[in-house]
Design an enzyme around this catalytic site. Structure first.
Site, PDB file in Angstrom:
ATOM      1  N   HIS A  58       0.640  -1.253   0.069  1.00 40.18           N
ATOM      2  CA  HIS A  58       0.032  -0.575   0.135  1.00 40.18           C
ATOM      3  C   HIS A  58       1.280   1.230  -0.028  1.00 40.18           C
ATOM      4  O   HIS A  58       1.566   1.404   0.707  1.00 40.18           O
ATOM      5  CB  HIS A  58      -0.915   0.213   1.402  1.00 40.18           C
ATOM      6  N   GLU A  76      -5.178   1.525   2.450  1.00 41.31           N
ATOM      7  CA  GLU A  76      -4.593   0.605   3.387  1.00 41.31           C
ATOM      8  C   GLU A  76      -5.048   0.717   5.084  1.00 41.31           C
ATOM      9  O   GLU A  76      -5.165   0.555   5.754  1.00 41.31           O
ATOM     10  CB  GLU A  76      -3.183  -0.038   3.192  1.00 41.31           C
TER      11      GLU A  76
END
Length: 358
Positions: free
Chosen positions: A69, A209
């Site tokens: 992420h 995320e």
């Protein structure tokens, strides 16, 4: 594929990517930089509807995705006072007491404005106030030094103004969770561009995320991968009761547990031994709290593994990482992908292993 003759220094990449703001949902600037860096090593890049960056190296073998992420924790402006002070709320998991007296940037529609996180001086605190752990109700951002501070709107993003640095192979910087893993993927792509493999590799730099992980799951869905390796960070050099100590500088940690695919993890462990890459084992009893939990549920299911880079001071203004751990993670990713057709062949044989001479 574009020209591959590009040399990337891991320490420079880490400092470069951690200097670019990319809060959850606002990752465009850092993803543009990553796409530019990745372009010499892949056949194509595209964005998903959730904003994640997917870069692809074509192949006729099994499909594997690497996931890291790109977003970072930040703040959002929740209230503006008429005298030039702001209130904040965290985007992701901040501990408010870590940001007292930090410089910040307020990202307005007309550009960045300077701010400083203020806190009531001890002289003016009551006895009860001095005993309390600070929360967002006790913090404010002073933006009075900006003549145009009224350009600030409710909902504007705020990031810390912290500059990373390196000392003797150690990086101290903001957003190493999870830009360190983004760098590991970039270095893996660089290495794989020099290795012959039939695997088709998807490099997914995902969004959001820190607020739940929709970017990785949608990236896995659109890629139609069979295997996935999520790369994130884990607590390094910390003593957590009941768990092994994951040491900084001793290589990436391979997760074992119900959230990961056992045969795929065995393959990765085998590769670490074959190439003499130091690894550590991290037990995961259930959900991992990473994009692994999302990727494995995509379509009819993805055979998923989790590899974590040891990091100290997670979700602090300065996080700490060892450059060699990032490089070892990149090697493990590249060689695991390069040898992926072997695990496919073993499964076709139905024996779990290939006998000598076959």
């Amino acid at each position: 594929m574009a020209n591959k003759q590009v040399e990337l220094k891991t320490n420079e990449l880490l400092l470069r990517l951690t200097s670019i703001p990319g809060p959850s949902g606002y990752e465009d600037e850092v993803l543009k930089e990553i796409e530019q860096i990745m372009s010499p090593f892949v056949d194509e890049c595209f964005r998903t509807p959730m904003g994640s960056l997917v870069c692809v190296t074509k192949g006729e073998g099994p499909k594997i995705g690497f996931f890291a992420h790109a977003d970072q924790i930040a703040f959002v402006v929740t209230k503006i006072y008429e005298d030039g002070f702001l209130r904040l709320s965290g985007v992701g998991g901040w501990d408010p007491k870590t940001v007292i007296s930090q410089k910040v940037w307020v990202h307005t529609k007309n550009g960045k404005l300077r701010g400083v996180v203020g806190f009531m001086p001890p002289h003016l605190q009551t006895t009860e106030e001095s005993k309390k752990v600070p929360d967002y109700d006790h913090l404010f951002v002073d933006v009075t030094m900006n003549p145009n501070w009224k350009d600030i709107s409710i909902g504007d993003l705020v990031t810390l103004d912290v500059e990373g640095f390196e000392k003797n192979g150690t990086i101290f910087a903001p957003a190493l969770d999870n830009r360190a893993s983004c760098v590991a993927i970039i270095k893996a792509a660089e290495l794989l561009s020099k290795i012959k493999t039939d695997a088709e590799v998807y490099y997914v730099f995902s969004t959001q995320e820190e607020i739940g992980g929709p970017g990785a799951r949608s990236g896995a869905y659109i890629s139609e991968i069979e295997y996935g390796i999520v790369i994130d960070v884990t607590h390094g050099d910390e003593d957590i009761p009941g768990y092994p100590r994951i040491k900084m500088g001793e290589g990436p940690a391979i997760a074992v547990g119900p959230v990961t695919n056992r045969r795929f993890v065995e393959h990765i462990n085998k590769i670490s031994g074959k190439y003499n890459i130091k690894v550590q084992i991290e037990p995961i009893a259930g959900r991992s709290g990473t994009d692994t939990d999302e990727v494995q549920l995509t379509r009819i299911g993805v055979k998923t593994a989790l590899i974590s880079i040891p990091l100290k001071y997670m979700h602090n203004p300065y996080e700490k990482i060892i450059v060699k751990d990032v490089e070892d993670t990149a090697k493990l990713l590249a060689f695991s992908a390069a040898h992926l057709p072997e695990i496919e062949y073993e499964e076709l044989q139905g024996t779990g292993s290939v006998k000598e001479g076959e």
